[in-house]
Enzyme design. Structure first.
Site, PDB file in Angstrom:
ATOM      1  N   ASP A  98       4.306  52.617 -24.004  1.00  0.00           N
ATOM      2  CA  ASP A  98       5.102  51.754 -23.213  1.00  0.00           C
ATOM      3  C   ASP A  98       4.113  51.138 -22.105  1.00  0.00           C
ATOM      4  O   ASP A  98       3.417  51.679 -21.649  1.00  0.00           O
ATOM      5  CB  ASP A  98       6.294  52.092 -22.404  1.00  0.00           C
ATOM      6  CG  ASP A  98       7.427  51.325 -22.441  1.00  0.00           C
ATOM      7  OD1 ASP A  98       7.598  50.143 -22.250  1.00  0.00           O
ATOM      8  OD2 ASP A  98       8.413  51.892 -23.255  1.00  0.00           O
ATOM      9  N   ASP A 199       7.171  45.990 -21.992  1.00  0.00           N
ATOM     10  CA  ASP A 199       8.369  45.727 -21.337  1.00  0.00           C
ATOM     11  C   ASP A 199       8.403  44.461 -20.753  1.00  0.00           C
ATOM     12  O   ASP A 199       7.317  44.051 -20.176  1.00  0.00           O
ATOM     13  CB  ASP A 199       8.239  47.000 -20.075  1.00  0.00           C
ATOM     14  CG  ASP A 199       9.843  46.991 -19.496  1.00  0.00           C
ATOM     15  OD1 ASP A 199      10.598  47.299 -20.197  1.00  0.00           O
ATOM     16  OD2 ASP A 199       9.712  46.596 -18.337  1.00  0.00           O
ATOM     17  N   GLU A 257       8.960  43.448 -25.604  1.00  0.00           N
ATOM     18  CA  GLU A 257      10.443  43.372 -25.239  1.00  0.00           C
ATOM     19  C   GLU A 257      10.639  42.110 -24.741  1.00  0.00           C
ATOM     20  O   GLU A 257      10.064  41.701 -23.543  1.00  0.00           O
ATOM     21  CB  GLU A 257      10.815  44.654 -24.294  1.00  0.00           C
ATOM     22  CG  GLU A 257      12.148  44.706 -24.466  1.00  0.00           C
ATOM     23  CD  GLU A 257      12.639  44.931 -22.990  1.00  0.00           C
ATOM     24  OE1 GLU A 257      13.852  45.543 -22.915  1.00  0.00           O
ATOM     25  OE2 GLU A 257      12.183  44.949 -21.840  1.00  0.00           O
ATOM     26  N   HIS A 333      16.842  52.838 -25.438  1.00  0.00           N
ATOM     27  CA  HIS A 333      17.348  53.639 -24.399  1.00  0.00           C
ATOM     28  C   HIS A 333      18.161  52.881 -23.301  1.00  0.00           C
ATOM     29  O   HIS A 333      18.520  53.396 -22.307  1.00  0.00           O
ATOM     30  CB  HIS A 333      16.212  54.133 -23.650  1.00  0.00           C
ATOM     31  CG  HIS A 333      15.262  52.955 -22.996  1.00  0.00           C
ATOM     32  ND1 HIS A 333      14.746  52.173 -23.944  1.00  0.00           N
ATOM     33  CD2 HIS A 333      15.056  52.682 -21.947  1.00  0.00           C
ATOM     34  CE1 HIS A 333      13.788  51.355 -23.342  1.00  0.00           C
ATOM     35  NE2 HIS A 333      14.278  51.491 -22.055  1.00  0.00           N
ATOM     36  N   ASP A 334      18.272  51.509 -23.593  1.00  0.00           N
ATOM     37  CA  ASP A 334      19.022  50.717 -22.899  1.00  0.00           C
ATOM     38  C   ASP A 334      20.394  50.379 -23.498  1.00  0.00           C
ATOM     39  O   ASP A 334      21.498  49.644 -22.838  1.00  0.00           O
ATOM     40  CB  ASP A 334      18.168  49.239 -22.731  1.00  0.00           C
ATOM     41  CG  ASP A 334      17.502  49.400 -21.650  1.00  0.00           C
ATOM     42  OD1 ASP A 334      17.205  50.254 -21.037  1.00  0.00           O
ATOM     43  OD2 ASP A 334      16.235  48.592 -22.029  1.00  0.00           O
TER      44      ASP A 334
HETATM   45  O1  ISL Z   1      19.206  47.113 -20.352  1.00  0.00           O
HETATM   46  C1  ISL Z   1      19.386  45.737 -20.284  1.00  0.00           C
HETATM   47  C2  ISL Z   1      20.924  45.410 -19.735  1.00  0.00           C
HETATM   48  O2  ISL Z   1      21.513  46.932 -19.690  1.00  0.00           O
HETATM   49  C3  ISL Z   1      18.649  44.865 -20.191  1.00  0.00           C
HETATM   50  O3  ISL Z   1      18.978  43.852 -19.473  1.00  0.00           O
HETATM   51  C4  ISL Z   1      17.287  45.582 -19.593  1.00  0.00           C
HETATM   52  O4  ISL Z   1      17.249  45.474 -18.273  1.00  0.00           O
HETATM   53  C5  ISL Z   1      16.287  44.679 -19.936  1.00  0.00           C
HETATM   54  O5  ISL Z   1      16.069  44.339 -21.562  1.00  0.00           O
HETATM   55  C6  ISL Z   1      14.681  44.916 -19.629  1.00  0.00           C
HETATM   56  O6  ISL Z   1      14.715  46.377 -20.098  1.00  0.00           O
HETATM   57  C7  ISL Z   1      13.462  47.028 -19.769  1.00  0.00           C
HETATM   58  O7  ISL Z   1      12.907  46.755 -18.454  1.00  0.00           O
HETATM   59  C8  ISL Z   1      13.598  47.347 -17.396  1.00  0.00           C
HETATM   60  C9  ISL Z   1      14.262  48.908 -17.704  1.00  0.00           C
HETATM   61  O8  ISL Z   1      15.040  49.285 -16.827  1.00  0.00           O
HETATM   62  C10 ISL Z   1      14.775  49.071 -19.173  1.00  0.00           C
HETATM   63  O9  ISL Z   1      14.851  50.393 -19.325  1.00  0.00           O
HETATM   64  C11 ISL Z   1      13.542  48.580 -19.971  1.00  0.00           C
HETATM   65  O10 ISL Z   1      13.926  48.552 -21.411  1.00  0.00           O
HETATM   66  C12 ISL Z   1      12.910  47.214 -16.116  1.00  0.00           C
HETATM   67  O11 ISL Z   1      11.520  47.702 -16.365  1.00  0.00           O
END
Ligand code: ISL
Ligand code: CA
Length: 564
Positions: A98, A199, A257, A333-334
């Site tokens: 990541d 990310d 992402e 994971h989100d």
């Molecule tokens: O998880 C989301 C909604 O619940 C998304 O809006 C998410 O925050 C967004 O896709 C970004 O995600 C990534 O960056 C974030 C982190 O918290 C997430 O786990 C990651 O996948 C900040 O680094």
């Protein structure tokens, strides 16, 4: 279309904290991952993507990095990491790390320096501004509730954080910041990794001057400012530079992402000639059961329609065909667990989990499996907010219940349906205490259904979801048409059955998926001669049928192939 290892492979996402604990402290770790490599190899996956394992104070579970070249102590040492990489490569698998560079942790040495004084050499590594009329420099809302700005007493200025206040945004306008990032990427690629998952990479470039966001919600103090940072003005320039200075010197894959991207953007970013990424994670299908335009955003719980799912997936499939490449996922994971979200986690747990796998993994693109998805892990409901660990959940709860006085049950319901901790409960390896994840109490509670949903049990059962995943992965691998073929949707209006064909050099495949708990007679379009087809896989035993009508059972999925 060019052949590539990362187009043919299947990716498995590991969330290290919740995967496997090797030393009995209740926290998953690198040695724990190494112990499970044979399991992953046997599943048939080719590429592992690890959520962040770098040094971090864990405000956002590693997505807040305080040292980009060090391993988080809880997860092990650099030696453990090197050993893990070696073991991955020994098994002919690859490793994707990541990359979190839209922001760092506020505990990163750069930010510690930066906040010292206005003339510190690191000041400009982050985005600092004076307030406006005694308030924040602009009206942007953070992804995780509240203002995207935090006031820092020491120098009397605000810094920008699109995520938590412990995740200050890096200033990509600063050439030195960019150089630091590229050097760091080269450091990891020199160690032998095979790619990066980047990310929120399409948020790195912000509109100069950081203007106010348009007021779309009068009731809210802060507004969604996406127009000023999603696919921002210098995004492609920065990505081209990153390719020049780092990526292009290695045989690596990249997946960006990219929240809020549309298929046209996805096609441009992944274009084989002029693109900057191997593929992107799009979010359109993840927003299908929410209301991104509303005040509550993802937390609003909305019924979804199969025809809408078809429209979204088909748009991505056809817009990228022949130009770029899709990533295919239903979980990470989100996100909540897919069987709870799009299937039936109770009565048709096994059938619907297999159906969902068939439906998404056989489209054009690289399939991603999120840990536990291969055994049909489900959403969880903890009675107390105290049992949740995710900062996004807590910020949402505090804002809605504590500050605004909203009904607690309603907010808990939205957390049950959408909360990120649904995906973060420990991996269910067995029916032993703590699901075989750890000998000690885990950092987050285990889903109580581990006694019936676990790896050990499914390894013994021919009909299990796990064994179906293994078979499905092999079916895709053995048929180029399922990897490289073009995609055609059948019956766009049908709200019960999702059917599509794939086509490559005179070879054709048909995927049919019943999204309901009812038996359905589905007549296959004449464009696919199902009577002459070979059945490749299905989630019910095969039965002989007459003509072009398939008698589908609840949540049944089937795949056929014909050669012309
Ligand atoms: O998880 C989301 C909604 O619940 C998304 O809006 C998410 O925050 C967004 O896709 C970004 O995600 C990534 O960056 C974030 C982190 O918290 C997430 O786990 C990651 O996948 C900040 O680094
Ligand atoms: Ca541990």
């Amino acid at each position: 279309m060019e052949r590539k290892w990362w187009k043919e492979g299947v990716v498995y996402q590991v969330y290290p904290r919740s995967f496997n604990d090797s030393n009995g402290d209740g926290i998953g770790d690198l040695r724990g991952i190494t112990q499970k490599l044979d399991y992953l190899k046997d599943l048939g996956v080719d590429i592992l993507w690890l959520s962040p394992v770098y040094q971090s104070p864990n405000d956002d579970n590693g997505y807040d990095i305080s040292h980009y070249r060090a391993i988080m102590e809880e997860f092990g040492t650099m030696e453990d990491w090197e050993n893990m990489l070696e073991e991955i490569h020994k098994r002919d698998m690859r490793l994707v790390m990541d990359l979190v560079v839209n922001h760092s942790s506020d505990e990163h040495a750069w930010f510690q320096e930066s906040r010292e004084s206005k003339d510190n050499p690191y000041r400009d590594y982050y985005i600092w501004h004076d307030g406006k009329n005694g308030a924040e420099p602009n009206n942007w809302v953070s992804f995780f509730s509240g203002s995207a700005w935090d006031y820092d007493e020491a120098t009397g200025q605000y810094y920008l954080h699109l995520f938590t206040d412990k995740q200050p945004d890096l200033n990509w306008e600063n050439e030195q910041v960019r150089q630091e990032v590229y050097d760091m990427m080269n450091f990891w690629m020199d160690k032998g990794i095979d790619g990066f998952r980047m990310d929120v990479i399409n948020l790195i470039s912000k509109t100069p001057g950081l203007p106010d966001a348009e007021v779309t919600n009068k009731d809210n103090k802060y507004q969604w400012g996406g127009e000023h940072f999603v696919n921002g003005p210098r995004f492609m320039e920065f990505m081209n530079e990153m390719n020049e200075q780092a990526l292009k010197h290695y045989d690596v894959m990249t997946v960006g992402e990219t929240p809020m991207v549309k298929p046209e953007d996805g096609a441009a970013f992944t274009d084989e000639e002029s693109g900057v990424l191997s593929m992107v994670f799009q979010f359109d299908h993840m927003e299908i059961d929410g209301d991104p335009g509303s005040q509550e955003g993802k937390w609003s719980v909305k019924p979804w329609k199969l025809s809408h799912m078809k429209e979204i997936m088909t748009d991505w499939q056809t817009t990228l065909n022949g130009k770029g490449w899709n990533s295919l996922y239903l979980e990470n994971h989100d996100q909540p667990r897919s069987v709870s979200r799009f299937g039936d986690a109770e009565e048709y747990h096994q059938e619907s989990a297999k159906m969902l796998a068939t439906f998404y993994q056989l489209m054009q693109g690289t399939p991603y499996i999120y840990q536990g998805q291969e055994i049909g892990m489900t959403n969880v409901q903890f009675d107390s907010i105290e049992d949740y660990r995710d900062v996004e959940i807590h910020n949402w709860y505090n804002e809605q219940v504590t500050e605004k006085g909203k009904d607690k049950r309603e907010i808990m319901h939205s957390i049950f349906v959408k909360g990120r901790d649904n995906a973060r409960t420990p991996m269910q390896w067995s029916d032993e205490k703590y699901a075989g994840f750890s000998d000690a109490e885990p950092w987050i509670k285990v889903n109580p259904n581990y006694t019936s949903v676990n790896v050990e049990q499914q390894q013994k059962d021919d009909q299990s979801i796990l064994n179906y995943y293994k078979e499905l992965i092999q079916v895709r691998k053995n048929h180029d048409v399922l990897i490289y073929g073009s995609y055609q949707l059948l019956d766009p209006e049908d709200e019960q059955v999702y059917a599509y064909t794939r086509e490559l050099d005179g070879e054709k495949a048909l995927v049919v998926a019943n999204f309901t708990n009812e038996a359905i007679d589905y007549s296959v379009s004449e464009s696919f001669a199902v009577e002459q087809a070979e059945r490749l896989i299905g989630n019910y035993p095969s039965e002989k049928e007459e003509g072009g009508t398939l008698q589908l059972k609840p949540y049944e999925a089937r795949v056929y192939r014909v050669q012309s």
